[in-house]
Write a protein that holds these residues in place. Structure first.
Motif, PDB file in Angstrom:
ATOM      1  N   PRO A1089      -3.563  -4.141 -16.534  1.00  0.00           N
ATOM      2  CA  PRO A1089      -3.363  -5.604 -16.569  1.00  0.00           C
ATOM      3  C   PRO A1089      -1.988  -6.035 -16.147  1.00  0.00           C
ATOM      4  O   PRO A1089      -1.833  -7.080 -15.520  1.00  0.00           O
ATOM      5  CB  PRO A1089      -3.673  -5.956 -18.009  1.00  0.00           C
ATOM      6  N   ASP A1090      -0.939  -5.317 -16.451  1.00  0.00           N
ATOM      7  CA  ASP A1090       0.412  -5.776 -16.122  1.00  0.00           C
ATOM      8  C   ASP A1090       0.946  -5.165 -14.830  1.00  0.00           C
ATOM      9  O   ASP A1090       2.098  -5.417 -14.444  1.00  0.00           O
ATOM     10  CB  ASP A1090       1.364  -5.418 -17.272  1.00  0.00           C
ATOM     11  N   ASP A1091       0.150  -4.339 -14.213  1.00  0.00           N
ATOM     12  CA  ASP A1091       0.662  -3.655 -13.027  1.00  0.00           C
ATOM     13  C   ASP A1091       0.634  -4.559 -11.815  1.00  0.00           C
ATOM     14  O   ASP A1091      -0.084  -5.571 -11.770  1.00  0.00           O
ATOM     15  CB  ASP A1091      -0.166  -2.417 -12.725  1.00  0.00           C
ATOM     16  N   CYS A1092       1.431  -4.097 -10.854  1.00  0.00           N
ATOM     17  CA  CYS A1092       1.423  -4.772  -9.531  1.00  0.00           C
ATOM     18  C   CYS A1092       0.164  -4.309  -8.776  1.00  0.00           C
ATOM     19  O   CYS A1092      -0.109  -3.114  -8.665  1.00  0.00           O
ATOM     20  CB  CYS A1092       2.677  -4.412  -8.756  1.00  0.00           C
ATOM     21  N   VAL A1093      -0.536  -5.312  -8.326  1.00  0.00           N
ATOM     22  CA  VAL A1093      -1.784  -4.999  -7.631  1.00  0.00           C
ATOM     23  C   VAL A1093      -1.593  -5.256  -6.138  1.00  0.00           C
ATOM     24  O   VAL A1093      -1.142  -6.342  -5.738  1.00  0.00           O
ATOM     25  CB  VAL A1093      -2.960  -5.834  -8.193  1.00  0.00           C
ATOM     26  N   THR A1094      -1.961  -4.237  -5.354  1.00  0.00           N
ATOM     27  CA  THR A1094      -1.853  -4.370  -3.888  1.00  0.00           C
ATOM     28  C   THR A1094      -3.226  -4.205  -3.272  1.00  0.00           C
ATOM     29  O   THR A1094      -4.142  -3.634  -3.869  1.00  0.00           O
ATOM     30  CB  THR A1094      -0.916  -3.310  -3.294  1.00  0.00           C
ATOM     31  N   ALA A1095      -3.277  -4.696  -2.082  1.00  0.00           N
ATOM     32  CA  ALA A1095      -4.526  -4.526  -1.305  1.00  0.00           C
ATOM     33  C   ALA A1095      -4.614  -3.083  -0.803  1.00  0.00           C
ATOM     34  O   ALA A1095      -3.613  -2.351  -0.773  1.00  0.00           O
ATOM     35  CB  ALA A1095      -4.548  -5.476  -0.108  1.00  0.00           C
ATOM     36  N   PRO A1096      -5.778  -2.663  -0.435  1.00  0.00           N
ATOM     37  CA  PRO A1096      -5.895  -1.298   0.128  1.00  0.00           C
ATOM     38  C   PRO A1096      -5.076  -1.184   1.420  1.00  0.00           C
ATOM     39  O   PRO A1096      -4.765  -2.174   2.079  1.00  0.00           O
ATOM     40  CB  PRO A1096      -7.395  -1.150   0.394  1.00  0.00           C
ATOM     41  N   TRP A1097      -4.721   0.038   1.671  1.00  0.00           N
ATOM     42  CA  TRP A1097      -3.978   0.265   2.916  1.00  0.00           C
ATOM     43  C   TRP A1097      -4.820  -0.178   4.116  1.00  0.00           C
ATOM     44  O   TRP A1097      -6.025   0.011   4.166  1.00  0.00           O
ATOM     45  CB  TRP A1097      -3.647   1.751   3.109  1.00  0.00           C
TER      46      TRP A1097
END
Length: 1575
Positions: A1089-1097
């Motif tokens: 929940p608190d993590d940085c979320v990135t899109a797939p490569w």
């Protein structure tokens, strides 16, 4: 007014018109030139001065004719030759200086012309004062001579000769002589002498002779022939006891006189007495001379011959008498009294004879038409004939018939003739196309040949026609009638075979399907529904070009939802680049992109928002348009309204329409409604086509009727027919008019006249005619009116009706001529009297004989000479007639001959030449000889009808090369990507009896036929099928949140590649490429929940296409959600890595497989096909990847994946029909053959059946007996009633029968009538020849020698002529030397001959014997001759030394120099001649010879060993008189040796002179010369 002239040649009369009357004066005036004009000068009275006239000048006048004037110059000259004034000469004697003349015009040249003969033979030029002296020593190749010819001036109208001066007025007289060359003189060449004859007398002195004959006569001025006879005396060891017995006495008969008319009247009897002249004492034969009636009777006979009827109705023969002189001669040539000769019987000095009748002929017939009737390239003239017939056969040595046929040239200048017709080859239409299976397909497709398609062959018929004249107007195109093929000989024969093709089912080569397109509206401009279509297409790479069938569909559809419309978006990049100049028009690059028309914000990647589950596992529904084959071409009514037509070059044909059915088909289901398929992609349903043209059958006109016999036919002859034919040019098509049923016609020959029937009618025999008593009283001999005589009978000709006819008709139609004269005899007192012959006894059958008898009557029974049955046979036998015959096989069997096809069938079925059966059952023939009971050959019709034994035979059929079945397909040559798979056939059985040959054999003598097709590697057929990833599984501990790293997996199956709707069953994983297997599991991350979320490569960026070293690639991602705490960092958003070849970077290229073999349609045998190969996309690490990898990179494929190819069609040998059997090669006998031939129309090609070797067939002719006249050899010369003198030699003419076999030539006697008319044959031959039997002591000529070999006139082995010469000669034989003054001259004669040879002559010489040797002339064929060799090159026969060898112990050596005898050495002078002979050293003193005597020559010589050492000698001077080289060498060495000795002596003796002590006296050195030349 012009000059005109009309000539009339009848009876040689020339008629002139009045305008040309002056021409007569021209001839008379010009004739004055023939008066000789004295060439001497006109001398004056004092004889010192005279007038000298010049030449007459040209005739000058205003008009043509006699009004012209000629002038000349007159000089006064002194006798010494100088010119003086005219007053020195007398004016009264001055010649005329002018005269009238006839002025000649140009047209006069047509009236007169020069007539020039051919050049005569080349005559050798005389050298000195007309004496012909040959320069044989100077002639090398040829000698000079002169040719002459005659030249006359003639009048052109009647070819009469006039004076030459007339023609000289128009043109210069041609030369009458010219120089020529003739070969060098050729001397007479004679053979060697024969051996000496025996001595002419057995006692005392006699003569011997030997002869030789002439081999080549003298030519071109060569030396005459030498004597052909040598005579020498001979002496017998026996002495003659009585000198009177040296003489021999003989009756010598003279020649018979001409046949004289027998005088029948008293006055004639008085004047017909003959006297005998016995005063002649020479060797000439005596001939009785009538007092005054001989010439008169002969004259009357000639008159009688001239007044005979030209066409007599009968023939009568006259009998006359002949006389001769018989005298008694002695062996020395003197005539003596008749009582010296023995006389057993009366002398024969008279006999009856047949009066000569000359041959009589009819008038000449009219000239036949000229054989040359048209103008052609052949410049030779034509000829015409005329003939005449014999109306009287010559008898009794009368004049033989002249030529009965004349031939002369005609139409020499053919410019006025019409042009000769020109003949050319024409052809019919091509026949149906026939296909011959390949060897590799023979077993699969022979069962259904009708289904074969592709390449084949078709043939057509060729025939000869007369070409139409281009200059003649033609209203329409006409077809010429066929003529004989021989008239077109020399023209190139058109092709009779060509390749063709039968359409096969359409064979298409299609590309792979493209990827499915996006869901699109069918009509983007007017979108109606929410449903769309996804489409994929494929292209047609190649099709067979056939009109049969259609290719499979090229477009497929799948229904879809939410369709969109695509459009092209243009992006202009770059700047305008000028085309030619720096400004102006140019080009710019535009990029086209297909984009959708919908607008909006792009969605995030599906992987972030997606979930997977299996759905729609059923196959997709695919629709496509299916088109049927095009239907037949139908008439288009709408096109007719506009008058549309199509011209195919021959006729205008209408344009029709073809249609086909189009339906929408659901794959694996069937037709559905058309709405399910895209209407825009619907194929067309109709197309225009050409309606087949209606074609009528076209045939040539009938050929000319074959010729009927021009001669008459016998009454019993069968009917003779003539025929004609025509040829089909075009066969009917598309409902055209059918061909006529009759292509061949026959009919009986009309107006054939039967041969007339005539026969000879013989009259009664006249009484036997003897020599009259008046003639007998004037000659010695029998006075009794009896003996041998002649009786004659008349002969006439009668027709079939019994009426009299001309004798010429019987000569032509009646057969052999009956005899008109025969010998008879009037019995004398001492003759034997016999009864008449009885009838022949009856025959008992074949093989028996019958006899007849007669008997002596009266006093004849007691006469001794009458009892001699050889002279007077009393019984005769003859063989009984027999009709039993025996047939015997003769010769070998013929080849097996297949049954002939009918002529009509060959005309109608000419398209099926290859279907003609050339094997199977046939017939063979063997000739039969028909023999009678006597073993004589007779007509074979008496034994068999055909003259053959016929036997059934078998012709073996040709067996083609046979191959094995196809092997199984091999594995693909490539494990990955594209390759080839092959299959093969092997040789199973070789060709036999001319069957189709096998393909090329390999090293193991095996024929291999292979087929290769493209294929893909095993792994290329399978692929990894990937299922979606599972949910990311995270191991949670103690109820912690399910986030962080986890693991997700997926299923991977190996399935077979298939279409979208294909079966994808799982297969073993080993079939797929293990290195390309995707991972089955991977690490996944689920953000807390608190993590940085990135899109797939995102995807890695592309590396440079060339994978340059140092280049990098990167990928990126973006932040979807920032971390809750600022202390928490987001992961990296960009990754970069090095571009490494074959690791992170790859290059791609297209590669192709090898070509396949030529692929044809399914049922095609040969013809046009295609070669295929497959395309692969190859990665730089050699991995085969999908083609789209290369396509996405924009790589351009430059490889051709297919190309057209041709499989050559096999063509069998094509032969023409057999020709009719030709006539027998021989008219009779057992060696004749019948021949028929056929010609090769087409050679075998590309493995077709080869031509048979038998293009000619022969079979024996029926054996018929050969009858021929056989002339016997000349009999020896016989003198009737005398021992020597003028006699006759005879030969007989007999009819013989034989088989015509030269190797086994045994003629047998046959009946005379079988050979023909013996009387006429006698006229062609000389049956009697006068000859001479020499009396003892006569000088006479030998018989003719044999003809020499044929010799040509040659120079260095090359002939001057094609016709040679051969000679024969007679030599003179002397029996008594006292009679040699009356000897005749030796004679020779020559005749031309063919096949001559060139002979060369060379001198040959034998070995020397006492300075003598034999020298002779040798001919190149091995014959020793006299003459022919050049005398200047003759080797010496005797050897002489110059100067003579007069020194003691000297003799003449073979080299021509004087030498010394053995044991002596030559001492030569400085000039090289012998000075004297000295004894050789070291010779035993006892063997010395006295120098002054020749006693040493007579002493015995040394032994061989001593002779070897004693025969050496030194010759300081050579034969040429020069000092030899070794003499100089010895001299130099000796001089050096002397110098050396002197120098050495000086050095030795010089120191001794210092000593005062004197040396003892030295003995002086003495050199003794012992005769050695080396000292």
């Amino acid at each position: 007014m012009g000059w005109t002239m009309t000539l009339k040649d009848d009876f040689g009369v020339i008629t002139w018109t009045w305008q040309t009357m002056k021409l007569l004066s021209l001839f008379l005036f010009l004739s004055l030139f023939s008066i000789p004009v004295p060439s001497e000068n006109v001398l004056s009275k004092d004889h010192h001065f005279s007038w000298k006239p010049g030449q007459w000048g040209q005739c000058i006048g205003k008009k043509c004719g006699s009004g012209g004037v000629q002038t000349r110059t007159i000089w006064c000259i002194h006798v010494e030759g100088w010119t003086t004034h005219n007053f020195h000469c007398h004016h009264m004697e001055k010649p005329e200086s002018w005269r009238q003349c006839f002025k000649v015009c140009d047209w006069h040249q047509d009236v007169f012309e020069w007539e020039v003969s051919n050049w005569g033979a080349c005559v050798i030029m005389p050298l000195f004062s007309n004496e012909l002296k040959l320069r044989t020593a100077e002639c090398i190749t040829a000698q000079h001579g002169i040719q002459s010819r005659t030249i006359h001036c003639i009048r052109t109208s009647n070819r009469t000769t006039v004076t030459s001066k007339i023609c000289e007025l128009f043109s210069q007289k041609p030369p009458m002589e010219q120089a020529c060359l003739t070969p060098c003189p050729q001397d007479c060449v004679v053979s060697d002498f024969t051996s000496w004859s025996s001595c002419s007398k057995t006692c005392g002195g006699g003569l011997q002779h030997r002869t030789r004959h002439i081999l080549a006569t003298p030519m071109y001025g060569g030396a005459n022939c030498q004597n052909l006879t040598e005579t020498r005396t001979c002496i017998s060891l026996l002495d003659c006891h009585n000198a009177e017995e040296d003489y021999q006495y003989s009756f010598k008969a003279g020649a018979w006189s001409e046949c004289r008319v027998i005088p029948y009247h008293r006055n004639a009897l008085q004047s017909g007495r003959t006297t005998v002249d016995l005063s002649s004492n020479d060797n000439s034969t005596g001939t009785p001379h009538p007092l005054d009636s001989h010439h008169h009777s002969h004259h009357n006979h000639q008159i009688h011959a001239h007044v005979q009827v030209r066409y007599p109705l009968s023939w009568e023969l006259d009998v006359g008498y002949q006389t001769r002189h018989v005298r008694c001669t002695r062996s020395d040539g003197k005539d003596v009294m008749l009582s010296f000769c023995r006389k057993d019987t009366a002398l024969l000095t008279f006999k009856v004879c047949q009066m000569p009748n000359d041959c009589q002929t009819s008038e000449w017939s009219s000239w036949s038409p000229c054989s040359k009737t048209c103008r052609s390239n052949d410049l030779s003239p034509g000829y015409r004939l005329r003939s005449r017939i014999m109306t009287q056969i010559p008898h009794g040595g009368g004049r033989q018939c002249p030529g009965l046929e004349e031939k002369e040239a005609c139409n020499i200048i053919g410019d006025l003739l019409p042009k000769c017709p020109r003949y050319v080859w024409r052809t019919s239409d091509w026949g149906d196309c026939h296909i011959l299976p390949l060897l590799s397909q023979q077993d699969q497709r022979l069962a259904n040949v009708s289904s074969l398609c592709g390449g084949g062959i078709q043939i057509r018929k060729t025939f000869c026609v007369q070409a139409q004249d281009d200059s003649a107007p033609h209203l329409r195109k006409e077809v010429s009638r066929p003529v004989a093929a021989r008239l077109c000989d020399g023209n190139q024969l058109p092709l009779a075979v060509q390749n063709c093709s039968i359409p096969c089912q359409l064979h298409c080569m299609l590309s792979q399907w493209s990827a499915w397109s996006s869901c699109l509206h069918e009509y983007c401009k007017e979108p109606r529904e929410k449903k769309g279509l996804r489409k994929r297409i494929r292209e047609m790479l190649w099709h067979s070009g056939s009109a049969l069938g259609t290719c499979s569909h090229l477009t497929e559809f799948i229904p879809c939802e939410d369709p969109a419309c695509d459009l092209w978006q243009v992006h202009q990049d770059g700047r305008c680049i000028p085309t030619k100049i720096p400004c102006g028009l140019g080009t710019v690059v535009q990029n086209l992109t297909c984009v959708t028309t919908e607008e909006g914000k792009a969605c995030p990647p599906a992987t972030t928002l997606e979930e997977w589950r299996i759905c729609n596992d059923h196959p997709c529904t695919i629709f496509y348009w299916e088109a049927s084959a095009w239907g037949p071409c139908m008439e288009d009514t709408s096109a007719d309204l506009y008058g549309t037509s199509f011209n195919n070059g021959t006729s205008s044909c209408a344009v029709g329409v073809q249609s086909r059915k189009i339906s929408c088909v659901k794959m694996h289901a069937g037709p559905v409604t058309n709405k399910r398929c895209s209407e825009s992609s619907r194929p067309e349903t109709s197309r225009p086509c050409l309606l087949p043209c209606k074609k009528d059958c076209e045939v040539t006109p009938f050929s000319e009727w074959t010729d009927c016999p021009s001669t008459c036919i016998a009454e019993s002859a069968s009917a003779i027919k003539q025929s004609r034919y025509r040829t089909i040019i075009h066969r009917p098509a598309n409902g055209g008019q059918e061909c006529p049923d009759t292509l061949y016609e026959e009919r009986d020959c009309e107006s054939l006249h039967k041969c007339p029937v005539y026969r000879w009618r013989t009259h009664k025999w006249h009484s036997c005619t003897l020599v009259p008593d008046s003639v007998r009283r004037g000659l010695s001999g029998s006075r009794e009116n009896c003996g041998n005589g002649l009786n004659t009978r008349g002969l006439s000709c009668v027709g079939e009706d019994g009426e009299s006819a001309n004798m010429t008709e019987c000569l032509r139609w009646a057969g052999p001529l009956p005899p008109q004269i025969r010998q008879c005899r009037v019995a004398c007192k001492d003759d034997c009297i016999l009864t008449a012959w009885s009838k022949f006894s009856e025959c008992a059958g074949c093989g028996h004989s019958q006899t007849r008898k007669r008997a002596l009557i009266g006093r004849s029974k007691k006469k001794e000479h009458c009892l001699n049955e050889k002279l007077h046979p009393l019984e005769e036998k003859q063989t009984c007639p027999c009709n039993e015959f025996l047939s015997q096989p003769y010769g070998n069997w013929s080849v097996c001959i297949h049954s002939d096809r009918a002529v009509l069938g060959s005309l109608q079925g000419w398209m099926s030449h290859w279907e003609t059966k050339e094997c199977g059952q046939g017939l063979r023939y063997r000739a039969v000889a028909c023999i009678d009971h006597q073993g004589h050959l007779v007509n074979p019709a008496l034994c068999t009808e055909s003259g053959y034994i016929v036997e059934v035979c078998h012709i073996p059929c040709p067996l083609d090369c046979k191959l094995s079945d196809w092997s199984a397909w091999s594995d693909c040559s490539a494990s990955y990507g594209s390759g080839l798979k092959t299959r093969s056939r092997w040789l199973r059985e070789k060709a036999f009896n001319g069957g189709r040959p096998c393909p090329k054999l390999d090293m193991k003598n095996q024929a291999q036929v292979h087929e290769a097709v493209p294929c893909s590697g095993e792994t290329s057929h399978y692929e990894w099928r990937i299922e979606p990833w599972s949910i990311c599984n995270i191991n949670t501990v103690d109820n912690l949140p399910a986030c962080g790293e986890g693991v997700q997996s997926r299923k991977i199956r190996c399935v077979k590649r298939s279409t979208v709707n294909g079966d994808q069953r799982h297969v073993d994983d080993s079939l797929c490429d293990g290195e390309e297997m995707p991972p089955r599991a991977q690490v996944c991350y689920l953000a807390c929940p608190d993590d940085c979320v990135t899109a797939p490569w995102g995807a890695w960026s592309n590396c440079p296409l060339q994978c340059d070293p140092g280049a990098t690639r990167n990928r990126s991602r973006h932040i979807l959600r920032l971390p809750a705490s600022e202390d928490m960092l987001c992961p990296e958003l960009v990754q970069t890595e090095q571009c490494v070849l074959n690791s992170t970077c790859y290059t791609y290229e297209y590669k192709v497989s090898e070509w396949s073999t030529c692929q044809l349609s399914d049922n095609a045998i040969c013809g046009e096909g295609a070669q295929l190969r497959l395309l692969d996309c190859v990665r730089s690490d050699a991995k085969i990847v999908e083609l789209r990898e290369c396509e996405q990179l924009g790589l351009i494929n430059k490889w051709r994946l297919f190309e057209k190819c041709v499989v050559e069609c096999p063509i069998n040998c094509l032969l023409s029909d057999w020709s009719p059997w030709a006539d027998c090669s021989l008219s009779c006998g057992s060696q004749g053959h019948l021949v028929r031939t056929r010609r090769m129309l087409q050679e075998a090609r590309q493995g077709g059946r080869p031509c048979p070797s038998q293009l000619t067939q022969t079979k024996p002719c029926p054996i018929t007996p050969c009858y021929m006249w056989l002339l016997s050899d000349w009999s020896p010369c016989t003198v009737q009633g005398a021992e020597c003198g003028e006699g006759l030699r005879r030969r007989n003419l007999s009819c013989v029968i034989h088989l015509g076999n030269k190797a086994d030539y045994h003629p047998r006697a046959a009946k005379t009538e079988l050979c023909g008319d013996v009387r006429r044959e006698h006229l062609k031959q000389d049956m009697e020849q006068p000859c001479f039997v020499p009396c003892p002591g006569d000088c006479y000529l030998t018989e003719w020698s044999l003809w020499s070999s044929c010799q040509l006139t040659c120079l260095e082995g090359r002939s001057f002529e094609s016709i040679g010469h051969q000679a024969r000669s007679k030599a003179v034989i002397i029996q008594a030397m006292e009679n040699q003054g009356s000897c005749p001259h030796q004679v020779f004669e020559t005749q031309p001959c063919k096949g001559g040879k060139c002979y060369s002559y060379r001198w040959r010489a034998g070995g020397w014997n006492n300075n003598e040797r034999e020298v002779w002339c040798h001919r190149s064929d091995g014959v020793n001759v006299t003459g022919g060799c050049f005398q200047q090159k003759k080797p010496a026969r005797l050897r002489h030394c110059h100067p003579p060898c007069t020194k003691p112990f000297s003799h003449c050596t073979p080299s021509g120099l004087c030498g010394c005898e053995r044991g002596y050495t030559e001492v030569m002078t400085s000039h090289g001649f012998l000075d004297y002979c000295t004894r050789t050293p070291e010779v035993d003193n006892n063997k010395k010879a006295d120098v002054k005597t020749n006693s040493g020559r007579l002493k015995p010589g040394l032994s061989q060993t001593k002779d070897f050492y004693s025969e050496w000698s030194l010759h300081p001077v050579g034969p040429d008189g020069r000092v030899k080289l070794w003499v100089y060498a010895v001299t130099v060495v000796g001089f050096i040796l002397i110098i050396f000795i002197i120098a050495l002596s000086f050095l030795i003796w010089n120191p001794l002179k210092i000593s005062t002590t004197s040396c003892p006296p030295q003995k002086p050195l003495t050199l003794a010369y012992d005769g050695d030349m080396d000292m």
